[in-house]
Write a protein that holds these residues in place. Structure first.
Motif, PDB file in Angstrom:
ATOM      1  N   VAL A 137      -4.355  13.379  -4.440  1.00  0.00           N
ATOM      2  CA  VAL A 137      -4.035  13.706  -5.832  1.00  0.00           C
ATOM      3  C   VAL A 137      -3.700  15.190  -5.966  1.00  0.00           C
ATOM      4  O   VAL A 137      -2.718  15.577  -6.621  1.00  0.00           O
ATOM      5  N   VAL A 138      -4.511  16.037  -5.331  1.00  0.00           N
ATOM      6  CA  VAL A 138      -4.263  17.473  -5.373  1.00  0.00           C
ATOM      7  C   VAL A 138      -2.926  17.807  -4.721  1.00  0.00           C
ATOM      8  O   VAL A 138      -2.127  18.591  -5.252  1.00  0.00           O
ATOM      9  N   VAL A 139      -2.665  17.200  -3.584  1.00  0.00           N
ATOM     10  CA  VAL A 139      -1.390  17.417  -2.890  1.00  0.00           C
ATOM     11  C   VAL A 139      -0.216  17.024  -3.781  1.00  0.00           C
ATOM     12  O   VAL A 139       0.797  17.732  -3.871  1.00  0.00           O
ATOM     13  N   GLY A 140      -0.351  15.904  -4.477  1.00  0.00           N
ATOM     14  CA  GLY A 140       0.706  15.436  -5.348  1.00  0.00           C
ATOM     15  C   GLY A 140       1.032  16.413  -6.462  1.00  0.00           C
ATOM     16  O   GLY A 140       2.204  16.667  -6.760  1.00  0.00           O
ATOM     17  N   LEU A 141      -0.001  16.975  -7.069  1.00  0.00           N
ATOM     18  CA  LEU A 141       0.215  17.934  -8.153  1.00  0.00           C
ATOM     19  C   LEU A 141       0.904  19.203  -7.652  1.00  0.00           C
ATOM     20  O   LEU A 141       1.817  19.735  -8.298  1.00  0.00           O
ATOM     21  N   VAL A 142       0.475  19.670  -6.468  1.00  0.00           N
ATOM     22  CA  VAL A 142       1.078  20.880  -5.905  1.00  0.00           C
ATOM     23  C   VAL A 142       2.540  20.647  -5.547  1.00  0.00           C
ATOM     24  O   VAL A 142       3.419  21.470  -5.863  1.00  0.00           O
ATOM     25  N   MET A 143       2.827  19.515  -4.908  1.00  0.00           N
ATOM     26  CA  MET A 143       4.194  19.240  -4.486  1.00  0.00           C
ATOM     27  C   MET A 143       5.122  19.018  -5.675  1.00  0.00           C
ATOM     28  O   MET A 143       6.314  19.339  -5.621  1.00  0.00           O
ATOM     29  N   THR A 144       4.593  18.461  -6.759  1.00  0.00           N
ATOM     30  CA  THR A 144       5.399  18.293  -7.970  1.00  0.00           C
ATOM     31  C   THR A 144       5.855  19.641  -8.511  1.00  0.00           C
ATOM     32  O   THR A 144       7.040  19.842  -8.838  1.00  0.00           O
ATOM     33  N   MET A 145       4.921  20.577  -8.607  1.00  0.00           N
ATOM     34  CA  MET A 145       5.261  21.908  -9.123  1.00  0.00           C
ATOM     35  C   MET A 145       6.274  22.607  -8.228  1.00  0.00           C
ATOM     36  O   MET A 145       7.236  23.223  -8.705  1.00  0.00           O
TER      37      MET A 145
ATOM     38  N   PHE B  26       6.682  11.090 -11.070  1.00  0.00           N
ATOM     39  CA  PHE B  26       5.844  10.009 -10.545  1.00  0.00           C
ATOM     40  C   PHE B  26       5.247  10.354  -9.175  1.00  0.00           C
ATOM     41  O   PHE B  26       4.816   9.456  -8.448  1.00  0.00           O
ATOM     42  N   THR B  27       5.197  11.626  -8.833  1.00  0.00           N
ATOM     43  CA  THR B  27       4.736  12.018  -7.499  1.00  0.00           C
ATOM     44  C   THR B  27       3.326  11.520  -7.203  1.00  0.00           C
ATOM     45  O   THR B  27       3.073  10.912  -6.156  1.00  0.00           O
ATOM     46  N   VAL B  28       2.369  11.768  -8.100  1.00  0.00           N
ATOM     47  CA  VAL B  28       0.980  11.350  -7.850  1.00  0.00           C
ATOM     48  C   VAL B  28       0.871   9.830  -7.723  1.00  0.00           C
ATOM     49  O   VAL B  28       0.251   9.337  -6.761  1.00  0.00           O
ATOM     50  N   PRO B  29       1.441   9.026  -8.635  1.00  0.00           N
ATOM     51  CA  PRO B  29       1.389   7.571  -8.437  1.00  0.00           C
ATOM     52  C   PRO B  29       2.020   7.115  -7.125  1.00  0.00           C
ATOM     53  O   PRO B  29       1.525   6.187  -6.483  1.00  0.00           O
ATOM     54  N   ILE B  30       3.105   7.780  -6.724  1.00  0.00           N
ATOM     55  CA  ILE B  30       3.763   7.391  -5.473  1.00  0.00           C
ATOM     56  C   ILE B  30       2.868   7.696  -4.269  1.00  0.00           C
ATOM     57  O   ILE B  30       2.754   6.902  -3.333  1.00  0.00           O
ATOM     58  N   LEU B  31       2.191   8.838  -4.294  1.00  0.00           N
ATOM     59  CA  LEU B  31       1.276   9.177  -3.197  1.00  0.00           C
ATOM     60  C   LEU B  31       0.100   8.207  -3.163  1.00  0.00           C
ATOM     61  O   LEU B  31      -0.359   7.805  -2.082  1.00  0.00           O
ATOM     62  N   LEU B  32      -0.419   7.830  -4.337  1.00  0.00           N
ATOM     63  CA  LEU B  32      -1.507   6.850  -4.379  1.00  0.00           C
ATOM     64  C   LEU B  32      -1.022   5.500  -3.860  1.00  0.00           C
ATOM     65  O   LEU B  32      -1.761   4.792  -3.157  1.00  0.00           O
ATOM     66  N   MET B  33       0.215   5.136  -4.181  1.00  0.00           N
ATOM     67  CA  MET B  33       0.783   3.902  -3.666  1.00  0.00           C
ATOM     68  C   MET B  33       0.835   3.913  -2.143  1.00  0.00           C
ATOM     69  O   MET B  33       0.467   2.931  -1.489  1.00  0.00           O
ATOM     70  N   ASN B  34       1.273   5.039  -1.561  1.00  0.00           N
ATOM     71  CA  ASN B  34       1.313   5.151  -0.100  1.00  0.00           C
ATOM     72  C   ASN B  34      -0.052   4.879   0.515  1.00  0.00           C
ATOM     73  O   ASN B  34      -0.172   4.192   1.538  1.00  0.00           O
ATOM     74  N   ASN B  35      -1.098   5.422  -0.107  1.00  0.00           N
ATOM     75  CA  ASN B  35      -2.455   5.263   0.416  1.00  0.00           C
ATOM     76  C   ASN B  35      -3.014   3.873   0.157  1.00  0.00           C
ATOM     77  O   ASN B  35      -3.531   3.224   1.071  1.00  0.00           O
ATOM     78  N   PHE B  36      -2.913   3.410  -1.075  1.00  0.00           N
ATOM     79  CA  PHE B  36      -3.523   2.130  -1.425  1.00  0.00           C
ATOM     80  C   PHE B  36      -2.877   0.968  -0.689  1.00  0.00           C
ATOM     81  O   PHE B  36      -3.526  -0.038  -0.405  1.00  0.00           O
ATOM     82  N   THR B  37      -1.587   1.098  -0.380  1.00  0.00           N
ATOM     83  CA  THR B  37      -0.909   0.056   0.393  1.00  0.00           C
ATOM     84  C   THR B  37      -1.606  -0.159   1.729  1.00  0.00           C
ATOM     85  O   THR B  37      -1.913  -1.294   2.119  1.00  0.00           O
ATOM     86  N   LEU B  38      -1.875   0.923   2.442  1.00  0.00           N
ATOM     87  CA  LEU B  38      -2.526   0.814   3.752  1.00  0.00           C
ATOM     88  C   LEU B  38      -3.994   0.434   3.629  1.00  0.00           C
ATOM     89  O   LEU B  38      -4.513  -0.357   4.418  1.00  0.00           O
TER      90      LEU B  38
ATOM     91  N   VAL C 227      10.006  15.352   2.048  1.00  0.00           N
ATOM     92  CA  VAL C 227       9.111  16.490   2.196  1.00  0.00           C
ATOM     93  C   VAL C 227       7.941  16.381   1.219  1.00  0.00           C
ATOM     94  O   VAL C 227       6.784  16.645   1.560  1.00  0.00           O
ATOM     95  N   VAL C 228       8.227  15.957  -0.013  1.00  0.00           N
ATOM     96  CA  VAL C 228       7.189  15.829  -1.042  1.00  0.00           C
ATOM     97  C   VAL C 228       6.113  14.832  -0.612  1.00  0.00           C
ATOM     98  O   VAL C 228       4.917  15.037  -0.841  1.00  0.00           O
ATOM     99  N   THR C 229       6.525  13.732   0.016  1.00  0.00           N
ATOM    100  CA  THR C 229       5.571  12.671   0.369  1.00  0.00           C
ATOM    101  C   THR C 229       5.028  12.793   1.796  1.00  0.00           C
ATOM    102  O   THR C 229       4.192  11.983   2.190  1.00  0.00           O
ATOM    103  N   ALA C 230       5.468  13.782   2.563  1.00  0.00           N
ATOM    104  CA  ALA C 230       5.110  13.858   3.985  1.00  0.00           C
ATOM    105  C   ALA C 230       3.607  14.004   4.200  1.00  0.00           C
ATOM    106  O   ALA C 230       3.013  13.320   5.048  1.00  0.00           O
ATOM    107  N   ILE C 231       2.963  14.901   3.446  1.00  0.00           N
ATOM    108  CA  ILE C 231       1.528  15.140   3.651  1.00  0.00           C
ATOM    109  C   ILE C 231       0.728  13.901   3.291  1.00  0.00           C
ATOM    110  O   ILE C 231      -0.231  13.527   3.979  1.00  0.00           O
ATOM    111  N   SER C 232       1.120  13.231   2.208  1.00  0.00           N
ATOM    112  CA  SER C 232       0.426  12.010   1.813  1.00  0.00           C
ATOM    113  C   SER C 232       0.560  10.930   2.885  1.00  0.00           C
ATOM    114  O   SER C 232      -0.394  10.208   3.180  1.00  0.00           O
ATOM    115  N   THR C 233       1.744  10.808   3.462  1.00  0.00           N
ATOM    116  CA  THR C 233       1.950   9.837   4.532  1.00  0.00           C
ATOM    117  C   THR C 233       1.033  10.125   5.706  1.00  0.00           C
ATOM    118  O   THR C 233       0.452   9.216   6.309  1.00  0.00           O
ATOM    119  N   MET C 234       0.884  11.403   6.036  1.00  0.00           N
ATOM    120  CA  MET C 234      -0.011  11.806   7.113  1.00  0.00           C
ATOM    121  C   MET C 234      -1.449  11.398   6.819  1.00  0.00           C
ATOM    122  O   MET C 234      -2.128  10.782   7.658  1.00  0.00           O
TER     123      MET C 234
END
Length: 443
Positions: free
Chosen positions: A102-110, A143-155, A62-69
């Motif tokens: 990045v914003v999504v990551g901070l919100v989902m972490t909280m 590590f939520t924000v780095p993980i979301l950036l990883m999802n994006n930078f990979t693609l 759930v935390v990473t779903a929006i970033s994946t989208m």
């Protein structure tokens, strides 16, 4: 432009594999992140801790779903603009979407920290397993924000013709994860918290390297002054909503599996589900990696209206998926006991549960690849609606039907049979959508 030279090469199996092989390898190594945690946790801590990793999986998804989208949908939108010869707009949109992540990551972490105690407290878990769940997730969320950036930078590395670098990052992250798992769990005795920290640091490798790569103006894609375009955000969301739906409903279905297993077998059943999920995840990473690899090509040819190359690419891809499907299914059947023994000893009750389950669930490998490719193909063609229908039906509707009917009729075997049954139903829908939309895309 360097990107044009690569995308204008003939569509042959050799040239397709130059795009796809690095991303397949990258996807496989990414699957190792979770698997390595399971290996160390199950062998050094115990199967109760292994159950906890599976129980936290829905929250992480759930935390990473929006970033994946945004990552998958944004890549399709941006590479379509590249194909339309609009590189400046593509780079502005790229930067904007990264900032949104990045914003999504901070919100989902909280949100994760606020809700985790309530989530695990309502599952009726033993004190030991509930403690493992909280310890693992609380460290992972750091590590939520780095993980979301990883999802994006990979693609985006793949789209920018840096698939080899993306592979290197994934391999390096995987090796770092393995080493840190041994150090944190085996030597420093940090327990399941060490596994979460090791995974987070492994994911962070791609995030850190990506920041350096996309700061360079020489890169096909690079950071520029961001421009807020609601249409771009909406387009990325629409195109990638199938991937978000997959992440969300996978979390829900995983939760259903866990609850059903808790009812029929107990916490040993959850550990067995975890082992089988690792096997399926490893096989699925081959299909996902291939789909990610060819997605920028599909988007580019669609934007350039090159119907001939698009048709050649889709035709060859279906043949590749068929070969991978047969190979993975045969390997899984043949190596069931050795695979399960990596996670559980033969005298552990989890062992026989997982062996029986894997032999049944392996049937799904004949169908999963085609379903993953179909959904990814329509995302790359900027048809988020069809992609979402395929992903949502496959991951939720058909799984829900199977989970509500088969266990009631067949018991534990019905739980294992639910995945192959759902994938077979999804294959029928994928074939229908493929046939229905062929006149529109000329593939």
């Amino acid at each position: 432009m360097n990107g044009q030279t690569a995308y204008n090469k003939p569509v042959t199996l050799k040239n397709i594999l130059k795009f796809a092989v690095p991303t397949i390898a990258m996807s496989v190594f990414m699957s190792f992140y979770t698997m390595v945690d399971g290996l160390f946790v199950s062998n050094l801590i115990g199967t109760s801790a292994l159950s906890a990793i599976n129980l936290t999986a829905p929250v992480i998804q759930v935390v990473t779903a929006i970033s994946t989208m945004l990552a998958t949908g944004g890549s399709a939108v941006i590479m379509k603009k590249m194909g339309e010869q609009k590189p400046k707009e593509a780079r502005e949109d790229f930067t904007f979407l990264i900032l949104v992540n990045v914003v999504v990551g901070l919100v989902m972490t909280m949100l994760g920290y606020c809700l985790m105690e309530r989530i695990f407290g309502g599952m009726g878990l033993s004190t030991e397993v509930a403690g493992y769940c909280t310890s693992y997730l609380s460290r992972y969320l750091l590590f939520t924000v780095p993980i979301l950036l990883m999802n994006n930078f990979t693609l985006y590395m793949i789209a920018a013709e840096k698939a080899a670098l993306s592979l290197i990052c994934s391999v390096s992250g995987g090796i770092l994860n393995i080493v840190l798992d041994y150090v944190f769990i085996g030597l420093l005795e940090m327990g399941i918290s060490g596994a979460a920290i090791a995974t987070g640091l492994g994911y962070s490798v791609t995030a850190v390297v990506g920041l350096f790569v996309f700061c360079r103006k020489k890169s096909l894609l690079h950071f520029a002054r961001p421009v807020f375009r609601f249409k771009v955000l909406a387009g990325a969301a629409a195109n990638g909503c199938s991937e978000m739906a997959t992440a969300l409903v996978t979390g829900i279905i995983t939760m259903m599996f866990n609850w059903t297993m808790l009812c029929y077998v107990g916490e040993d059943g959850v550990a067995a589900v975890t082992i089988i999920m690792y096997v399926l995840m490893f096989a699925s990473s081959l299909y996902t990696g291939y789909s990610y690899g060819v997605a920028p090509m599909l988007s580019y040819y669609y934007g350039a209206e090159n119907h001939n190359k698009l048709k050649q690419l889709v035709s060859t891809s279906l043949k590749v998926i068929a070969v991978i499907s047969l190979a993975t299914a045969a390997a899984s059947f043949a190596a069931t006991r050795p695979l399960v023994s990596i996670f559980a000893r033969p005298d552990d009750p989890v062992y026989e549960l997982a062996v029986a389950g894997n032999q049944i669930c392996t049937l799904a490998l004949f169908f999963i690849g085609f379903n993953i490719f179909a959904s990814g193909m329509f995302t790359a063609l900027s048809n988020g609606i069809v992609s979402a229908v395929l992903a949502f039906s496959r991951s939720f509707v058909f799984m829900l039907i199977a989970m509500l009917t088969l266990p009631a009729m067949l018991g534990v075997n019905g739980i294992w049979l639910a995945t192959p049954a759902a994938e077979l139903m999804a294959l029928g829908l994928s074939l229908f959508m493929f046939w229905k939309n062929r006149p529109r895309y000329h593939y």
